[in-house]
Design an enzyme around this catalytic site. Structure first.
Site, PDB file in Angstrom:
ATOM      1  N   SER A   1       0.831  -1.204   0.000  1.00 54.94           N
ATOM      2  CA  SER A   1       0.000   0.000   0.000  1.00 54.94           C
ATOM      3  C   SER A   1       0.862   1.249   0.000  1.00 54.94           C
ATOM      4  CB  SER A   1      -0.888   0.008   1.238  1.00 54.94           C
ATOM      5  OG  SER A   1      -0.094   0.279   2.376  1.00 54.94           O
ATOM      6  N   LYS A   2       0.218   2.371  -0.221  1.00 58.51           N
ATOM      7  CA  LYS A   2       0.901   3.662  -0.190  1.00 58.51           C
ATOM      8  C   LYS A   2       1.602   3.861   1.148  1.00 58.51           C
ATOM      9  CE  LYS A   2       0.029   8.608  -0.462  1.00 58.51           C
ATOM     10  NZ  LYS A   2       0.452   8.894   0.918  1.00 58.51           N
TER      11      LYS A   2
END
Ligand code: GLU
Length: 528
Positions: free
Chosen positions: A264-265
């Site tokens: 994920s970011k």
């Protein structure tokens, strides 16, 4: 049948690197089979539309060298390629399903549905509410209401949706090119909405109708879409298209560096690596999401990194050009299980690509990033430099490239060729700067001054080597001591390529200035 594949992103924000990998695998597959690569924009969910996302997707793919044959910009015989421009098409197909009994109207309000959900939660069975075969007749729809009631509701301006009528007791057997056989019983599936009250189709309907109309032969997409597959297969059946249904391939997840869960970011922010192909500025918050391009990755390296996330050709080869990937790519060699992303390995790939580039190519990249900022060129271009400056730069790059993974590292390794040191490493001073140092260095300056004639801008390290070695021999002093102090004077820090190489590039005049300056600046620091 000629291969036709599509990358079908929803413009709901920046494309995650997992999305770019999906596009890449579609592209490789298309090129390998002399097929067609389509870019379809799936923007029917207007609530999630984000301005700029479509352009971002196109720019990202272009940067990676993923070429689109048919799409919003490219056009093509199967357009339009943006779903919001295809609205009229979907109504006609959902009407077909209504006529044949594969779909029905539903009038339940949001409050009613909510109440049912809450009831199910509190009921002892403890099962979530599903709008499906088990209770569709308890709901307000064209199956439970009379024809008159239905017609009346339809002609009033009450909002309604159209739902798929999932058949009961059917075993759906699907074949996925990566996962093999997937079986699902229709009793576990609910009646998904195909058409929303805003007059737009849902993802499921638009996606299947478009894949059919665009004559897609292979649907290659992320694993997160696997749960939609049974419904999609049933839609093909409902439409009577089962014989021309595309083949499916669901790509494995890209996992966090730790291997636990989807990348994920947040992982990128925490561990300091980009998760997006190019920079993205969130139009609402102004927050910048960092991209590989701006972080200094070469597009070829980024593509290479993505290709090996979930795929390998069964050999030890790691470096592949796009052309090579097209040659050797196959869906059969895509793994089933998630693939861990390794940021160190990503950096390693970039270094490999830097080493393959010529010194001239890297010098041009360097000028693009540092030409104006650091070299004060009028333009960040090679043409803004003299021939001598250019040769000198190429030489510098050749000396520091080995230690660099990114263009930015070239600067960190080579800045002292462009500006004199503004301070001097205290550890080296403490260790090497004794009372004899100024005299010894002044002696070297004298030798350089007398040797100056005609050789001031020589790129020849041997010239300096000869002078310094002769001096060392005559003065009977320690070579290591001299070399360390010279480096201190020229660079200010214990870093950089060989001292004679540095001298050759700086040129005699600059070397003399730097040594003299260092004597003046360091001496007072040590005599106190
Ligand atoms: N619009 C979907 C997405 O955003 C497409 C999924 C598919 O490829 O079927 O990924």
């Amino acid at each position: 049948m000629p291969v036709r594949v599509r990358f079908a992103p929803s413009p709901t924000g920046p494309l995650h690197m997992g999305g770019v990998r999906t596009a890449l695998f579609n592209y490789l597959f298309a090129r390998k089979h002399q097929g067609t690569m389509i870019l379809r924009i799936e923007d029917t969910d207007q609530g999630r539309f984000v301005p700029g996302a479509e352009e971002y997707i196109m720019e990202s793919l272009a940067w990676c060298g993923i070429q689109i044959d048919e799409g919003v910009r490219e056009g093509g015989a199967f357009g339009p390629y943006r779903q919001s421009d295809r609205q009229a098409i979907y109504r006609q197909y959902v009407d077909q399903l209504l006529t044949t009994g594969w779909a029905y109207y539903a009038f339940d309000t949001a409050e009613e549905l909510d109440r049912k959900r809450k009831q199910a939660e509190t009921a002892s069975v403890g099962r979530a509410f599903a709008y499906g075969a088990a209770n569709r007749l308890n709901m307000r729809n064209s199956l439970s209401l009379s024809k008159e009631e239905t017609d009346q509701l339809l002609s009033s301006d009450k909002p309604y949706v159209i739902r798929f009528k999932m058949p009961t007791d059917e075993e759906i057997v699907m074949h996925d090119l990566i996962r093999g056989e997937v079986r699902v019983n229709t009793n576990t599936l609910d009646d998904k909405v195909l058409f929303k009250s805003d007059g737009l189709p849902t993802y499921h309907l638009a996606n299947v109708v478009d894949d059919h109309l665009m004559e897609i032969t292979h649907v290659i997409r992320g694993e997160e879409w696997l749960p939609s597959l049974p419904l999609h297969v049933m839609l093909y059946k409902g439409f009577g298209w089962i014989n021309t249904m595309p083949e499916f391939a669901h790509l494995p997840l890209i996992l966090k560096p730790s291997g636990n869960g989807k990348l994920s970011k947040r992982d990128g922010d925490k561990l300091g690596f980009p998760v997006f192909p190019i920079n993205w500025t969130n139009p609402e918050s102004g927050e910048v999401y960092s991209g590989y391009r701006e972080a200094g990755y070469f597009p070829e390296a980024f593509v290479n990194i993505l290709a090996l996330l979930g795929w390998n050709d069964g050999t030890d080869q790691e470096i592949y050009s796009m052309e090579e990937l097209i040659q050797v790519f196959s869906l059969e060699r895509v793994g089933k299980s998630g693939s861990r992303f390794d940021p160190d390995k990503a950096r390693w790939f970039n270094h490999q690509y830097m080493m393959v580039k010529t010194d001239e190519e890297m010098a041009e990249e360097f000028i693009r990033d540092y030409g104006q900022r650091a070299l004060q060129l009028t333009e960040p271009k090679k043409t803004a430099m003299s021939e001598t400056e250019w040769k000198r730069l190429v030489k510098i790059i050749s000396l520091v490239k080995e230690r660099a993974g990114f263009v930015k590292d070239l600067w960190d390794q080579a800045w002292f060729f462009f500006e004199a040191p503004s301070n001097y490493d205290p550890t080296t001073i403490k260790k090497r700067w004794n009372t004899n140092a100024p005299e010894m260095l002044a002696g070297i300056v004298d030798r350089l001054k007398t040797a100056e004639t005609g050789l001031s801008d020589t790129l020849n390290p041997e010239f300096y080597e000869a002078i310094i070695k002769e001096y060392i021999a005559e003065a009977e002093i320690n070579t290591g001591w001299v070399m360390n102090l010279l480096r201190l004077c020229l660079v200010g820090a214990p870093m950089g390529p060989g001292v004679f190489d540095i001298m050759a590039i700086l040129g005699n005049e600059e070397v003399i200035t730097r040594i003299s300056t260092a004597i003046d600046e360091i001496s007072p620091l040590t005599t106190s």
